[in-house]
Design a protein around this motif. Structure first.
Motif, short mmCIF file in Angstrom:
data_model
loop_
_atom_site.label_atom_id
_atom_site.label_comp_id
_atom_site.label_asym_id
_atom_site.label_seq_id
_atom_site.Cartn_x
_atom_site.Cartn_y
_atom_site.Cartn_z
N PHE A 104 3.37 -19.51 6.74
CA PHE A 104 2.44 -20.43 6.09
C PHE A 104 2.10 -20.05 4.66
CE2 PHE A 104 1.66 -20.35 10.67
CZ PHE A 104 1.83 -21.69 10.99
N GLY A 105 2.74 -19.03 4.11
CA GLY A 105 2.51 -18.64 2.73
C GLY A 105 1.36 -17.66 2.57
N TYR A 160 6.34 -20.74 -1.26
CA TYR A 160 5.86 -21.32 0.00
C TYR A 160 6.34 -20.49 1.20
CZ TYR A 160 3.67 -25.74 -1.37
OH TYR A 160 2.80 -26.69 -1.84
N THR A 177 6.16 -24.06 5.99
CA THR A 177 5.61 -25.08 5.10
C THR A 177 6.66 -25.58 4.12
OG1 THR A 177 4.72 -23.25 3.78
CG2 THR A 177 3.21 -24.38 5.28
N GLU A 236 -0.51 -24.98 3.40
CA GLU A 236 0.18 -23.92 2.66
C GLU A 236 -0.87 -23.05 1.97
OE1 GLU A 236 2.14 -21.27 0.55
OE2 GLU A 236 3.09 -22.48 2.11
#
Length: 416
Positions: free
Chosen positions: A202-203, A214, A218, A256
């Protein structure tokens, strides 16, 4: 009527000014003493205004009438629905929310898609051996969910449970190919650590290492919002990583971390696989083979007892239980694996080109491995048995071969 009301509203100050000037002129003409120093200039102005007083008063009254008619018309329109379709609701939205943003989000909603469930089921069954019931149920679920025009959640969140090597991962890959959707494949055993695993998917938040890119999930959904997301062995991911998927499955988006942007998941299909509670599920599928509802209920309880979080189970749209392979299904999988290996060496297999004795030998060898044996074991057995002879056939310039069991070994012969 709206533009006229708007014009009247803008001209209202002018009307007030004109009326005030007329009132002053009337007062001057009636009460100003003769011979006043300003009598000549002001007297002429007052006389001029008095001459056109009726015209000015008429214009002012007209402006007032237009203003009040527009006011009451607007109030009536807000209180009662308009006869035009949707106009009442959109007027409310103009007043209470950002209508433009709402319309943009509605336009982003996926269109309804209609697929042939029977054809999809046949395609899946031709590739995923021994799981006909699962393939048929999966095709039916996909058809129903794709036909929904507006969805606030993914197309589906499906859990594939059962023994290893029975085709769970392969089914997700086949579904991706059949629907012509990109496959985002994540081995969840790699995300066993909480914080680090979550940032990979998810960053990273700004200020942390990796915040300039990213996450894998995501970024994948940003570029392919209708992807099939395969979360292999989901039970082995850290609990915090699993919980990060809850908004994806429940609210229709993932966030994100690097820029806070919400990535839609409403067009995605999530496939989760697990090897948890294998023995229990195997006994349940035998016991409730003819009662689908009871099978789903008891399998849900079994997964919960095996450690699955309740919030994860509650967001699953369907649980599919895979059966262990047996009989001719093992032979079919073995034949397909041999064919795949032959093609992997740049060769083709002749029609009827696999010796039945070879299949039986490999099935016996796999059977000795017990109930834990899987299709992966068949691949290893095939590689041990036929890899060398396939290499020799390729070196000799053969393009199509038959496999024959001779004296305890396998020989690849050129097709006639």
């Amino acid at each position: 009527m709206r533009w006229l009301t708007s014009l009247a509203t803008r001209l209202m100050p002018v009307a007030f000014l004109v009326i005030a000037m007329i009132a002053v002129a009337q007062f001057w003409l009636q009460h100003a003493p003769s011979g006043h120093a300003f009598d000549g200039y002001l007297g002429k102005t007052a006389t001029y205004l008095h001459t056109y007083a009726w015209w000015a008063m008429g214009l002012s009254i007209a402006l007032w009438l237009v203003f009040f008619m527009g006011f009451f018309n607007e109030r009536q329109r807000l209180v009662q629905p308009d006869s035009g379709e949707g106009s009442y609701f959109m007027d409310i939205l103009d007043r209470l929310t950002n209508r433009t943003a709402l319309e943009a989000r509605l336009n982003d909603q996926p269109d309804a898609v209609f697929i042939d469930a029977e054809q999809l089921a046949q395609t899946l069954k031709s590739k995923v051996i021994g799981q006909d019931a699962v393939c048929e149920d999966m095709a039916a679920q996909i058809r129903r969910r794709l036909a929904l025009k507006q969805r606030g959640k993914p197309v589906g969140v499906f859990l594939l449970a059962g023994p290893p090597g029975t085709g769970k991962t392969y089914l997700a890959k086949c579904l991706s190919n059949s629907l012509q959707r990109k496959l985002l494949h994540f081995d969840m055993t790699q995300f066993a650590s909480g914080g680090h695993g979550a940032t990979q998917l998810f960053g990273s938040a700004k200020g942390y290492v990796g915040s300039d890119a990213y996450g894998k999930l995501t970024a994948g959904l940003r570029d392919a919002p209708d992807a099939v997301v395969l979360l292999d062995e989901i039970e082995k991911a850290h609990a915090d990583v699993q919980k990060n998927f809850l908004t994806a499955w429940n609210d229709g988006f993932v966030t994100e971390a690097s820029d806070g942007k919400q990535i839609s998941t409403t067009q995605s299909i999530f496939i989760l696989t697990t090897n948890a509670a294998t023995d229990t599920l195997h006994s349940l599928i035998e016991r409730h083979a003819n009662d689908a509802e009871e099978l789903r209920r008891t399998s849900t309880n079994a997964l919960r007892e095996s450690g699955f979080a309740a919030e994860i189970i509650n967001r699953l749209d369907r649980i599919f239980i895979f059966r262990s392979l047996s009989g001719l299904d093992v032979a079919r999988v073995t034949a397909l694996e041999i064919e795949s290996m032959i093609k992997g060496y740049g060769l083709d297999v002749a029609l009827g080109g696999i010796d039945p004795e070879l299949l039986l030998d490999m099935m016996r060898r796999q059977g000795k491995l017990g109930s834990a044996a899987s299709a992966r074991d068949l691949v290893r057995l095939a590689e041990e048995s036929i890899a060398d002879t396939l290499i020799e056939a390729k070196q000799k310039g053969h393009s199509e071969v038959s496999l024959v069991a001779v004296g305890g070994r396998v020989v690849a012969r050129p097709a006639a």
